[in-house]
Design a protein around this motif. Structure first.
Motif, PDB file in Angstrom:
ATOM      1  N   HIS A 164       0.705  -1.186   0.083  1.00  0.00           N
ATOM      2  CA  HIS A 164       0.034   0.021   0.040  1.00  0.00           C
ATOM      3  C   HIS A 164       0.753   1.345   0.006  1.00  0.00           C
ATOM      4  CE1 HIS A 164      -2.608  -3.123   1.373  1.00  0.00           C
ATOM      5  NE2 HIS A 164      -3.793  -2.308   0.788  1.00  0.00           N
ATOM      6  N   ARG A 170      -0.563   0.771  -6.158  1.00  0.00           N
ATOM      7  CA  ARG A 170      -1.802   1.327  -5.861  1.00  0.00           C
ATOM      8  C   ARG A 170      -2.679   1.810  -7.411  1.00  0.00           C
ATOM      9  NH1 ARG A 170       0.768   4.456  -1.981  1.00  0.00           N
ATOM     10  NH2 ARG A 170       0.104   6.525  -3.184  1.00  0.00           N
ATOM     11  N   HIS A 181     -11.922  -3.182  -0.651  1.00  0.00           N
ATOM     12  CA  HIS A 181     -10.397  -3.735  -0.869  1.00  0.00           C
ATOM     13  C   HIS A 181     -10.072  -4.166   0.300  1.00  0.00           C
ATOM     14  CE1 HIS A 181      -6.185  -3.223  -1.971  1.00  0.00           C
ATOM     15  NE2 HIS A 181      -5.999  -2.609  -0.787  1.00  0.00           N
ATOM     16  N   ALA A 183      -6.992  -4.448   2.773  1.00  0.00           N
ATOM     17  CA  ALA A 183      -5.558  -3.909   3.008  1.00  0.00           C
ATOM     18  C   ALA A 183      -5.288  -5.014   4.288  1.00  0.00           C
ATOM     19  CB  ALA A 183      -5.704  -2.576   3.389  1.00  0.00           C
ATOM     20  N   SER A 207      -3.865   3.005   4.758  1.00  0.00           N
ATOM     21  CA  SER A 207      -5.304   2.245   4.410  1.00  0.00           C
ATOM     22  C   SER A 207      -6.229   3.532   4.356  1.00  0.00           C
ATOM     23  CB  SER A 207      -5.708   1.539   5.513  1.00  0.00           C
ATOM     24  OG  SER A 207      -4.639   0.318   5.783  1.00  0.00           O
ATOM     25  N   TYR A 210      -6.019   5.103   0.895  1.00  0.00           N
ATOM     26  CA  TYR A 210      -6.291   4.144  -0.298  1.00  0.00           C
ATOM     27  C   TYR A 210      -7.872   4.338  -0.348  1.00  0.00           C
ATOM     28  CZ  TYR A 210      -6.165   0.002  -3.204  1.00  0.00           C
ATOM     29  OH  TYR A 210      -6.555  -0.716  -4.239  1.00  0.00           O
ATOM     30  N   SER A 211      -8.690   4.430   0.706  1.00  0.00           N
ATOM     31  CA  SER A 211     -10.240   4.560   0.516  1.00  0.00           C
ATOM     32  C   SER A 211     -10.258   5.916  -0.016  1.00  0.00           C
ATOM     33  CB  SER A 211     -10.739   4.393   2.081  1.00  0.00           C
ATOM     34  OG  SER A 211     -10.246   5.654   2.755  1.00  0.00           O
ATOM     35  N   VAL A 218     -12.562  -0.001   2.391  1.00  0.00           N
ATOM     36  CA  VAL A 218     -11.418  -0.812   3.051  1.00  0.00           C
ATOM     37  C   VAL A 218     -11.476  -1.139   4.109  1.00  0.00           C
ATOM     38  CG1 VAL A 218      -8.809  -0.267   3.293  1.00  0.00           C
ATOM     39  CG2 VAL A 218      -9.862   1.106   1.544  1.00  0.00           C
TER      40      VAL A 218
END
Length: 316
Positions: A164, A170, A181, A183, A207, A210-211, A218
């Motif tokens: 990540h 990514r 997703h 993680a 994380s 990422y969301s 996530v």
């Protein structure tokens, strides 16, 4: 077609270096997730037989004390252990994403298995981007680009731990159109009190980032690390100055980065769960029938959304 899916994320200490006990723990957590109505349960990185934290504690020679035991405790794709997990998923009608050390011949891989509610092994993904210490134990996965998988819950994608932090990886995942997703993290137990760029703060924030970037839900399961657990069976001289237990920061994020569920303590073992409202994604879902179980315990989350989430107060 329901627009809500209940998911669960594991926060627990693995059964270090014990394959049989680890599988019993996994199947028990699958059953526990099913009892709270979860349709998907996600496990931390290399939860079976635990992340090899000895890499961070001392010299490579000292770690050799654990290498053979770790290999023996790693799981194959064909063995009785994976079939026990498949059967648990089928029996409890739940999707499972399991992080495990995969033994293939003389090689080990940091793998994630996606299992559907029928007990079918849909995919095994091997971590491609290893850090320097992980490369002493594991081999990198193949060159295939990350992908998402169509399931009855929507499109599910997955990455392991430090992947990540890789911008290219990514971006490849973002293009897959994933909706959920996974993680999977091994725990945030190193560099506590160090600079943010190397400590648990940066990893945990990955994380959340990422969301927001992917606009997906996530689920970030995280293992608990007991430093004393590495003082094993007469092993000589572990230096635990870099490792600080317990490091559990399991969290579930919505597609705009708001927190749907989080462990109340980094020491607490159990399951974090939340109900995902797919209307928040703003993009169509596959036309699969999905059953749901509404949570009678509702609280108002940080963004004002009514979400369902709590930590089960049980140690495993």
């Amino acid at each position: 077609m329901s627009e809500r899916v209940r998911v669960a994320a594991v926060q627990a200490e693995p059964r270090w270096l014990s394959l049989q006990e680890g599988i019993e723990q996994v199947t028990g957590l699958i059953a526990q997730a099913s009892r709270i109505g979860a349709q998907l349960v996600a496990f931390p990185e290399t939860f079976v037989p635990g992340y090899p934290w000895w890499m961070w504690l001392n010299t490579k020679g000292w770690g050799a004390e654990f290498a053979a035991r770790y290999r023996d405790a790693s799981m194959t794709r064909e063995g009785d252990e994976i079939h026990a997990v498949l059967e648990a998923a089928r029996a409890h009608r739940i999707h499972v994403v399991l992080g495990f050390s995969e033994r293939a011949g003389d090689q080990l891989f940091m793998s994630q298995a996606l299992i559907d509610q029928h007990g079918l092994l849909r995919a095994v993904r091997r971590k491609r981007e290893l850090n320097r210490l992980e490369s002493q134990v594991f081999e990198p996965g193949g060159g295939d680009q990350p992908r998402a998988y169509d399931t009855e819950l929507g499109r599910i994608g997955m990455l392991s731990g430090s992947e990540h932090l890789q911008a290219v990886t990514r971006q490849q995942m973002y293009r897959t159109g994933e909706q959920i997703h996974i993680a999977s993290w091994p725990g945030f137990a190193i560099y506590r009190g160090a600079t943010r760029g190397r400590g648990h703060w940066a990893n945990a924030s990955a994380s959340l980032l990422y969301s927001v970037e992917s606009a997906s839900f996530v689920i970030a399961p995280t293992a608990i690390v007991d430093v004393a657990g590495w003082e094993l069976d007469g092993a000589t001289g572990p230096q635990t100055r870099l490792l600080h237990n317990p490091g559990g920061l399991t969290t579930i994020y919505g597609p705009d980065g708001h927190e749907l569920g989080a462990a109340p303590s980094e020491k607490r073992s159990g399951l974090v769960y939340a109900d995902l409202d797919f209307a928040a994604l703003g993009k169509p879902r596959p036309a699969y029938p999905v059953s749901t179980h509404l949570n009678p315990e509702i609280y108002r989350g940080p963004a004002g959304n009514q979400v369902a989430a709590r930590m089960l107060r049980r140690s495993f």
